[in-house]
Design a protein around this motif. Structure first.
Motif, PDB file in Angstrom:
ATOM      1  N   GLY A  53       0.801  -1.216   0.000  1.00  0.00           N
ATOM      2  CA  GLY A  53       0.000   0.000   0.000  1.00  0.00           C
ATOM      3  C   GLY A  53       0.833   1.265   0.000  1.00  0.00           C
ATOM      4  O   GLY A  53       2.042   1.247   0.226  1.00  0.00           O
ATOM      5  N   GLU A  54       0.160   2.362  -0.277  1.00  0.00           N
ATOM      6  CA  GLU A  54       0.818   3.662  -0.380  1.00  0.00           C
ATOM      7  C   GLU A  54       1.309   4.131   0.995  1.00  0.00           C
ATOM      8  O   GLU A  54       0.613   3.966   1.992  1.00  0.00           O
ATOM      9  CB  GLU A  54      -0.156   4.676  -0.978  1.00  0.00           C
ATOM     10  CG  GLU A  54      -0.608   4.287  -2.394  1.00  0.00           C
ATOM     11  CD  GLU A  54      -1.791   5.110  -2.874  1.00  0.00           C
ATOM     12  OE1 GLU A  54      -2.241   5.985  -2.109  1.00  0.00           O
ATOM     13  OE2 GLU A  54      -2.278   4.851  -3.992  1.00  0.00           O
ATOM     14  N   ILE A  55       2.509   4.703   1.013  1.00  0.00           N
ATOM     15  CA  ILE A  55       3.113   5.195   2.256  1.00  0.00           C
ATOM     16  C   ILE A  55       3.338   6.701   2.175  1.00  0.00           C
ATOM     17  O   ILE A  55       2.887   7.447   3.024  1.00  0.00           O
ATOM     18  CB  ILE A  55       4.449   4.469   2.536  1.00  0.00           C
ATOM     19  CG1 ILE A  55       4.213   2.966   2.705  1.00  0.00           C
ATOM     20  CG2 ILE A  55       5.121   5.056   3.786  1.00  0.00           C
ATOM     21  CD1 ILE A  55       5.483   2.153   2.829  1.00  0.00           C
ATOM     22  N   LEU A  56       4.030   7.141   1.132  1.00  0.00           N
ATOM     23  CA  LEU A  56       4.339   8.560   0.963  1.00  0.00           C
ATOM     24  C   LEU A  56       3.175   9.296   0.305  1.00  0.00           C
ATOM     25  O   LEU A  56       2.391   8.689  -0.441  1.00  0.00           O
ATOM     26  CB  LEU A  56       5.599   8.718   0.112  1.00  0.00           C
ATOM     27  CG  LEU A  56       6.875   8.048   0.645  1.00  0.00           C
ATOM     28  CD1 LEU A  56       7.994   8.194  -0.363  1.00  0.00           C
ATOM     29  CD2 LEU A  56       7.273   8.657   1.984  1.00  0.00           C
ATOM     30  N   PRO A  57       3.048  10.595   0.568  1.00  0.00           N
ATOM     31  CA  PRO A  57       1.975  11.373  -0.069  1.00  0.00           C
ATOM     32  C   PRO A  57       2.017  11.288  -1.600  1.00  0.00           C
ATOM     33  O   PRO A  57       0.978  11.366  -2.262  1.00  0.00           O
ATOM     34  CB  PRO A  57       2.245  12.797   0.413  1.00  0.00           C
ATOM     35  CG  PRO A  57       2.973  12.628   1.702  1.00  0.00           C
ATOM     36  CD  PRO A  57       3.822  11.404   1.514  1.00  0.00           C
ATOM     37  N   SER A  58       3.232  11.122  -2.146  1.00  0.00           N
ATOM     38  CA  SER A  58       3.368  11.090  -3.605  1.00  0.00           C
ATOM     39  C   SER A  58       3.084   9.709  -4.200  1.00  0.00           C
ATOM     40  O   SER A  58       3.017   9.567  -5.423  1.00  0.00           O
ATOM     41  CB  SER A  58       4.785  11.520  -4.008  1.00  0.00           C
ATOM     42  OG  SER A  58       5.753  10.668  -3.401  1.00  0.00           O
ATOM     43  N   ASP A  59       2.923   8.705  -3.341  1.00  0.00           N
ATOM     44  CA  ASP A  59       2.650   7.353  -3.847  1.00  0.00           C
ATOM     45  C   ASP A  59       1.268   7.300  -4.491  1.00  0.00           C
ATOM     46  O   ASP A  59       0.302   7.879  -3.986  1.00  0.00           O
ATOM     47  CB  ASP A  59       2.706   6.327  -2.706  1.00  0.00           C
ATOM     48  CG  ASP A  59       4.127   6.007  -2.280  1.00  0.00           C
ATOM     49  OD1 ASP A  59       5.055   6.283  -3.070  1.00  0.00           O
ATOM     50  OD2 ASP A  59       4.299   5.492  -1.165  1.00  0.00           O
TER      51      ASP A  59
END
Length: 215
Positions: free
Chosen positions: A186-192
């Motif tokens: 799953g997405e971790i960073l805001p830009s992911d």
């Protein structure tokens, strides 16, 4: 003598049942949430027997992951042995083999999520390599099919003959495996943005195919 053989056969069936049950439980709940007593209750095999045969919980975890990989091998082998697959060029066969990771990402997320947990557990527990020999055999079965496809491609002129095929297999296999696991975590960073995970895998596969392609 016959009674002994029958007894041993029944014992092995019960232990196989324990592995199958534990694999299902791990897929649903992860490793940490499942206790040996839970496996014993669900499989009907005593806790003492489980510890006597598998040694530790790590032992049954390894057996369960080997079982899951073997099930995937069986599923994919039906495709890779089909007349449609073998009638293709070697390059197209390799591309279809690599697209296996897209299938894992789209249809087997629980397994790939568990595989990520397994890798971390093996490192954390410092599991000796000799305990992973059967597990390694189960995940390396794809190399023979890939190697045969590459040789067909070299013979039919679709794959170049000046590269290290084993190194290619390991490099792109590792890259596709780790990308698949990262997308599933799953997405971790805001830009992911993993909403197009399948296309990310497809792009990496296309890059690999172009590297193999004979000009």
């Amino acid at each position: 003598m016959n009674n002994t053989i029958v007894h041993e056969s029944m014992k092995m069936r019960r232990l196989r049942r324990a592995v199958e049950v534990s694999a299902d439980m791990f897929l649903k709940n992860g490793f940490d949430s499942v206790k040996m007593s839970d496996i014993a209750d669900e499989s009907g095999v005593g806790v003492a027997t489980l510890y006597r045969y598998f040694g530790t919980k790590t032992g049954i975890v390894i057996a369960s992951m080997t079982h899951l990989w073997n099930k995937l091998n069986e599923m994919f082998s039906g495709v890779f042995e089909s007349s449609v697959f073998v009638s293709q060029t070697g390059l197209k066969q390799v591309k279809d083999l690599m697209r296996m990771y897209i299938v894992l990402f789209e249809a087997h997320k629980d397994f790939m999520r568990l595989l990520g947990e397994f890798d971390l557990m093996i490192i954390k527990d410092d599991v000796p390599r000799d305990q992973l020999s059967e597990y390694e055999k189960s995940i390396m079965n794809f190399f023979e099919t890939y190697d045969a496809a590459c040789k067909i491609g070299i013979a039919d002129g679709t794959i170049r003959d000046d590269i290290d095929l084993k190194l290619f297999y390991l490099s792109y296999g590792h890259a596709l495996m780790e990308l698949t696991k990262k997308l599933i975590k799953g997405e971790i960073l805001p830009s992911d943005n993993f909403s197009e995970g399948s296309r990310e895998l497809e792009m990496l596969i296309d890059t690999a195919v172009e590297y193999l392609r004979k000009r």
